[in-house]
Design an enzyme around this catalytic site. Sequence first.
Site, PDB file in Angstrom:
ATOM      1  N   LYS A  17      84.574   2.141  16.620  1.00 53.33           N
ATOM      2  CA  LYS A  17      85.778   2.564  15.846  1.00 53.33           C
ATOM      3  C   LYS A  17      85.392   3.597  14.729  1.00 53.33           C
ATOM      4  O   LYS A  17      86.006   4.613  14.882  1.00 53.33           O
ATOM      5  CB  LYS A  17      86.525   1.487  15.156  1.00 53.33           C
ATOM      6  CG  LYS A  17      87.745   2.052  14.408  1.00 53.33           C
ATOM      7  CD  LYS A  17      88.697   0.695  13.964  1.00 53.33           C
ATOM      8  CE  LYS A  17      89.446   1.517  12.999  1.00 53.33           C
ATOM      9  NZ  LYS A  17      89.097   1.869  11.527  1.00 53.33           N
ATOM     10  N   GLU A  62      88.141  -9.606  13.497  1.00 49.64           N
ATOM     11  CA  GLU A  62      87.478  -9.752  14.618  1.00 49.64           C
ATOM     12  C   GLU A  62      86.426  -8.731  15.263  1.00 49.64           C
ATOM     13  O   GLU A  62      85.668  -9.097  16.121  1.00 49.64           O
ATOM     14  CB  GLU A  62      88.442  -9.914  15.675  1.00 49.64           C
ATOM     15  CG  GLU A  62      88.414 -10.749  17.109  1.00 49.64           C
ATOM     16  CD  GLU A  62      87.793 -12.314  17.082  1.00 49.64           C
ATOM     17  OE1 GLU A  62      88.011 -12.852  16.007  1.00 49.64           O
ATOM     18  OE2 GLU A  62      86.902 -12.458  17.721  1.00 49.64           O
ATOM     19  N   MET A  94      81.193  -4.017   5.114  1.00 47.23           N
ATOM     20  CA  MET A  94      81.892  -3.925   3.840  1.00 47.23           C
ATOM     21  C   MET A  94      82.769  -5.285   3.476  1.00 47.23           C
ATOM     22  O   MET A  94      83.397  -5.228   2.515  1.00 47.23           O
ATOM     23  CB  MET A  94      82.844  -2.554   3.458  1.00 47.23           C
ATOM     24  CG  MET A  94      81.742  -1.535   3.471  1.00 47.23           C
ATOM     25  SD  MET A  94      82.276   0.093   2.781  1.00 47.23           S
ATOM     26  CE  MET A  94      83.995   0.050   3.262  1.00 47.23           C
ATOM     27  N   HIS A 118      84.350  -7.150  13.458  1.00 50.10           N
ATOM     28  CA  HIS A 118      83.097  -7.669  12.980  1.00 50.10           C
ATOM     29  C   HIS A 118      82.474  -8.842  13.377  1.00 50.10           C
ATOM     30  O   HIS A 118      81.286  -8.821  13.701  1.00 50.10           O
ATOM     31  CB  HIS A 118      83.276  -7.870  11.384  1.00 50.10           C
ATOM     32  CG  HIS A 118      83.870  -6.844  10.319  1.00 50.10           C
ATOM     33  ND1 HIS A 118      84.889  -6.777   9.954  1.00 50.10           N
ATOM     34  CD2 HIS A 118      83.126  -5.474  10.132  1.00 50.10           C
ATOM     35  CE1 HIS A 118      85.271  -5.841   9.299  1.00 50.10           C
ATOM     36  NE2 HIS A 118      84.101  -5.172   9.116  1.00 50.10           N
TER      37      HIS A 118
HETATM   38  O1  PAF Z   1      81.389   0.624   8.599  1.00 51.70           O
HETATM   39  C1  PAF Z   1      81.259   0.083   7.606  1.00 51.70           C
HETATM   40  O2  PAF Z   1      81.890  -0.865   7.103  1.00 51.70           O
HETATM   41  C2  PAF Z   1      80.460   0.625   6.303  1.00 51.70           C
HETATM   42  O3  PAF Z   1      80.662   2.203   6.350  1.00 51.70           O
HETATM   43  C3  PAF Z   1      78.838   0.362   6.495  1.00 51.70           C
HETATM   44  C4  PAF Z   1      78.347   1.025   7.947  1.00 51.70           C
HETATM   45  C5  PAF Z   1      78.575  -1.036   6.241  1.00 51.70           C
HETATM   46  C6  PAF Z   1      78.281   1.151   5.222  1.00 51.70           C
HETATM   47  O4  PAF Z   1      78.800   0.882   4.090  1.00 51.70           O
END
Ligand code: PAF
Length: 282
Positions: A148, A34, A29, A36
């Site tokens: 997480k 870090e 989102m 991601h």
């Molecule tokens: O973990 C996230 O950032 C969100 O829940 C996802 C998996 C991108 C779905 O919107």
Amino acid sequence: MQTVTSLDPLRNALAVLRQDGPIALVPTMGALHEGHLTLVREARKRAAHVVASIFVNPRQFGANEDLSRYPRPLERDQALLKAEGTSLLWAPTVEAMYPDGYATNISVSGVSAGLCGEDRPGHFDGVATVVNKLFNQVQPDLAFFGEKDWQQLAVIRRMARDLDLALPRVEAIHGVATVREADGLALSSRNVYLSPEQRAQAACLPRAMDAAIGALRAGAGVAGALADLVTTLIDGGFSSVDYAEVRTADSLSPVAALDGRLVRLFVAARIGGTRLIDNKPV
Ligand code: PAF
């Protein structure tokens, strides 16, 4: 790195990338940290190309949640993804994801009950629905999610099994270990909501969880260890604890006593208006 915001350009870009080999999807989102970027690095090890998605999915936010103030630093996120070698960014508009008349919902029962499913009604329907759409749109060979959000990962794996999702198959859905700050706090896009004082208090969460896990491993009862954990969090500056539970790692069944099964400790607690979640193996 190309950024595409609607389906036709996405499909055209994917057709070119697919010629080089497997494609890994990293759904996010945005407001990248870090944690991601670790997903992107893990994805790059296993695929020819990484496609990241950024979509702040309205269907997974409750009416009183932080949808409107959720951080959206798109240019910064693009630079971070590019620096990690991401090939393509899929950043659909809300209209591209949910066109006028959109009417379909995916609801996964069982693993989505309790924990965050109880505090955030409809949240996991929103997650399952958007992740299913992202899988269909990108048709990745592999997909990467952070541990997480352990319950989210369980919901997505259950959905992939139940709906016979061909791409990615359930084995192709990778969970990646939580990335933590030096004081143990799990990285989260929502940590930016914390004031400096709250940020210092937030480190009490992983510390109290470690203490509870230590007590459980030393033979303490589950109910007593969880009660001590809640007291420690409130004494440490948390305003409330949404849940503190021990559950099995795979099916997320509640556990009243340790019996040799693989179990994890799950906590959600609030500092002021900010809700933090974490989980660790017992
Ligand atoms: O973990 C996230 O950032 C969100 O829940 C996802 C998996 C991108 C779905 O919107």
